[in-house]
Scaffold this motif. Structure first.
Motif, PDB file in Angstrom:
ATOM      1  N   ARG A   2      36.135  42.395  39.927  1.00 49.26           N
ATOM      2  CA  ARG A   2      35.518  41.069  39.939  1.00 49.26           C
ATOM      3  C   ARG A   2      36.544  40.077  40.475  1.00 49.26           C
ATOM      4  NH1 ARG A   2      31.355  39.467  36.242  1.00 49.26           N
ATOM      5  NH2 ARG A   2      32.529  37.731  35.405  1.00 49.26           N
ATOM      6  N   PHE A   4      37.543  36.154  42.434  1.00 46.87           N
ATOM      7  CA  PHE A   4      37.171  34.784  42.806  1.00 46.87           C
ATOM      8  C   PHE A   4      38.343  34.075  43.464  1.00 46.87           C
ATOM      9  CE2 PHE A   4      39.089  32.439  39.146  1.00 46.87           C
ATOM     10  CZ  PHE A   4      39.291  33.467  38.239  1.00 46.87           C
ATOM     11  N   HIS A  39      42.355  27.158  35.187  1.00 54.05           N
ATOM     12  CA  HIS A  39      42.297  27.240  36.649  1.00 54.05           C
ATOM     13  C   HIS A  39      41.087  26.463  37.150  1.00 54.05           C
ATOM     14  CE1 HIS A  39      39.434  30.242  35.252  1.00 54.05           C
ATOM     15  NE2 HIS A  39      38.748  29.914  36.344  1.00 54.05           N
ATOM     16  N   THR A  41      38.040  27.075  39.721  1.00 52.32           N
ATOM     17  CA  THR A  41      37.361  28.064  40.569  1.00 52.32           C
ATOM     18  C   THR A  41      36.815  27.397  41.832  1.00 52.32           C
ATOM     19  OG1 THR A  41      36.727  29.399  38.666  1.00 52.32           O
ATOM     20  CG2 THR A  41      35.439  29.717  40.666  1.00 52.32           C
ATOM     21  N   PHE A  44      33.208  32.028  43.331  1.00 52.94           N
ATOM     22  CA  PHE A  44      33.132  33.243  42.528  1.00 52.94           C
ATOM     23  C   PHE A  44      32.415  34.316  43.335  1.00 52.94           C
ATOM     24  CE2 PHE A  44      31.054  36.062  39.514  1.00 52.94           C
ATOM     25  CZ  PHE A  44      32.129  36.425  38.719  1.00 52.94           C
ATOM     26  N   GLU A 114      27.671  30.876  45.998  1.00 50.31           N
ATOM     27  CA  GLU A 114      27.021  29.967  45.051  1.00 50.31           C
ATOM     28  C   GLU A 114      26.170  28.955  45.815  1.00 50.31           C
ATOM     29  OE1 GLU A 114      25.786  28.663  42.020  1.00 50.31           O
ATOM     30  OE2 GLU A 114      27.668  29.527  41.282  1.00 50.31           O
ATOM     31  N   ARG A 116      24.595  26.381  44.193  1.00 51.24           N
ATOM     32  CA  ARG A 116      24.703  25.055  43.564  1.00 51.24           C
ATOM     33  C   ARG A 116      25.821  24.262  44.219  1.00 51.24           C
ATOM     34  NH1 ARG A 116      25.273  27.204  37.487  1.00 51.24           N
ATOM     35  NH2 ARG A 116      26.630  28.572  38.672  1.00 51.24           N
ATOM     36  N   HIS A 121      36.117  21.725  38.758  1.00 54.04           N
ATOM     37  CA  HIS A 121      36.405  21.493  37.338  1.00 54.04           C
ATOM     38  C   HIS A 121      37.319  22.576  36.800  1.00 54.04           C
ATOM     39  CE1 HIS A 121      33.172  24.487  37.303  1.00 54.04           C
ATOM     40  NE2 HIS A 121      33.693  24.875  36.143  1.00 54.04           N
ATOM     41  N   THR A 123      37.635  24.536  33.343  1.00 54.13           N
ATOM     42  CA  THR A 123      36.989  24.732  32.036  1.00 54.13           C
ATOM     43  C   THR A 123      38.053  24.742  30.940  1.00 54.13           C
ATOM     44  OG1 THR A 123      35.230  26.004  33.064  1.00 54.13           O
ATOM     45  CG2 THR A 123      35.471  26.245  30.695  1.00 54.13           C
ATOM     46  N   ARG A 126      34.706  26.377  25.541  1.00 47.53           N
ATOM     47  CA  ARG A 126      33.360  26.943  25.578  1.00 47.53           C
ATOM     48  C   ARG A 126      32.707  26.781  24.214  1.00 47.53           C
ATOM     49  NH1 ARG A 126      32.609  29.191  30.349  1.00 47.53           N
ATOM     50  NH2 ARG A 126      34.405  30.073  31.436  1.00 47.53           N
ATOM     51  N   SER A 153      39.353  39.133  37.836  1.00 47.97           N
ATOM     52  CA  SER A 153      38.934  38.824  36.474  1.00 47.97           C
ATOM     53  C   SER A 153      38.548  40.119  35.767  1.00 47.97           C
ATOM     54  CB  SER A 153      37.730  37.881  36.546  1.00 47.97           C
ATOM     55  OG  SER A 153      37.004  37.931  35.355  1.00 47.97           O
ATOM     56  N   TYR A 162      42.987  37.327  33.596  1.00 51.85           N
ATOM     57  CA  TYR A 162      43.033  37.059  35.034  1.00 51.85           C
ATOM     58  C   TYR A 162      44.364  37.496  35.634  1.00 51.85           C
ATOM     59  CZ  TYR A 162      39.147  33.926  33.855  1.00 51.85           C
ATOM     60  OH  TYR A 162      37.975  33.400  33.396  1.00 51.85           O
TER      61      TYR A 162
HETATM   62  O1  3AM Z   1      36.296  28.719  36.305  1.00 48.76           O
HETATM   63  P1  3AM Z   1      35.128  28.572  35.378  1.00 48.76           P
HETATM   64  O2  3AM Z   1      35.496  28.738  33.939  1.00 48.76           O
HETATM   65  O3  3AM Z   1      34.275  27.410  35.630  1.00 48.76           O
HETATM   66  O4  3AM Z   1      32.376  31.227  34.437  1.00 48.76           O
HETATM   67  C1  3AM Z   1      33.257  31.921  35.306  1.00 48.76           C
HETATM   68  C2  3AM Z   1      34.521  31.151  35.562  1.00 48.76           C
HETATM   69  O5  3AM Z   1      34.169  29.798  35.727  1.00 48.76           O
HETATM   70  C3  3AM Z   1      32.668  31.952  36.677  1.00 48.76           C
HETATM   71  O6  3AM Z   1      33.763  32.210  37.525  1.00 48.76           O
HETATM   72  C4  3AM Z   1      34.932  31.702  36.934  1.00 48.76           C
HETATM   73  C5  3AM Z   1      35.969  32.766  36.862  1.00 48.76           C
HETATM   74  O7  3AM Z   1      35.485  33.846  36.108  1.00 48.76           O
HETATM   75  N1  3AM Z   1      31.647  32.971  36.814  1.00 48.76           N
HETATM   76  C6  3AM Z   1      31.579  34.146  36.168  1.00 48.76           C
HETATM   77  N2  3AM Z   1      30.457  34.807  36.547  1.00 48.76           N
HETATM   78  C7  3AM Z   1      29.834  34.011  37.441  1.00 48.76           C
HETATM   79  C8  3AM Z   1      28.645  34.133  38.199  1.00 48.76           C
HETATM   80  N3  3AM Z   1      27.871  35.200  38.130  1.00 48.76           N
HETATM   81  C9  3AM Z   1      30.588  32.840  37.609  1.00 48.76           C
HETATM   82  N4  3AM Z   1      30.223  31.837  38.425  1.00 48.76           N
HETATM   83  C10 3AM Z   1      29.074  32.019  39.109  1.00 48.76           C
HETATM   84  N5  3AM Z   1      28.319  33.112  39.014  1.00 48.76           N
END
Ligand code: 3AM
Length: 171
Positions: A2, A4, A39, A41, A44, A114, A116, A121, A123, A126, A153, A162
């Motif tokens: 996985r 990103f 971090h 992102t 992803f 993605e 969207r 941001h 995170t 949670r 990841s 990570y």
């Molecule tokens: O960096 P943040 O925390 O915003 O939520 C996951 C994390 O986001 C997101 O990718 C970042 C690194 O893991 N993520 C995980 N699965 C995902 C998905 N299927 C995803 N974002 C979009 N689609």
């Protein structure tokens, strides 16, 4: 794997953010993201076959991004996702361009992207227990972004782990 693309702070920066932001986050409950995992992102990718790694390394290397500084000035609560995150009021044009070029490059190479809008941001929490309006962070956290990173990841019962696989310094 996985994977990103992200902007990845060095360990002292992650630690400084974690300590500085602790008093803002304490009243919100929820689950803190450990300092080492903080971090931003950019894209992803999800599960990627090992033999596509070279394509990603080429793609990352082809981006020619001028260095920029992020000014994190608020913590936002995102109700639907149940998270609290660090945000910058102004998105530097270089960051917007980097996100766009990355999305385009990934799409052309056939990676899922993605749909969207990109909302940069970090995170922080949670499962936020106490909803809150946007919290101004003062003094603003300034971060001269050093590099673009490709990150792996791994999810286990204790959370995400990570590993930065490659970094490209910004020029
Ligand atoms: O960096 P943040 O925390 O915003 O939520 C996951 C994390 O986001 C997101 O990718 C970042 C690194 O893991 N993520 C995980 N699965 C995902 C998905 N299927 C995803 N974002 C979009 N689609």
């Amino acid at each position: 794997m996985r994977l990103f693309f992200a902007l990845w702070p060095d360990a002292p920066t992650q630690q400084a953010w974690s300590e500085t932001l602790a008093p803002y986050l304490a009243p919100l409950g929820g689950r803190r993201i450990p300092a080492r995992n903080l971090h931003l992102t950019l894209a992803f990718l999800g599960e990627v076959r090992g033999d596509r790694m070279n394509e990603l390394l080429r793609l990352g290397g082809d981006l020619d991004t001028p260095a920029f500084t992020l000014r994190f000035d608020r913590i936002e609560y995102w109700k639907k996702a149940g998270l609290a995150c660090l945000r910058a009021g102004d998105t530097p044009p270089s960051l917007a361009r980097l996100g766009g070029q990355l999305a385009t490059g990934l799409q052309l190479a056939g990676f899922p992207v993605e749909t969207r809008a990109f909302k940069p941001h970090v995170t922080l929490l949670r499962n936020v227990a106490v909803p809150t309006p946007s919290l101004p962070v003062w003094p603003v956290l300034e971060w001269p972004v050093p590099a673009l990173a490709l990150v792996r990841s791994r999810t286990d019962p204790d959370g995400s782990e990570y590993a930065v696989l490659h970094e490209w310094p910004l020029r």
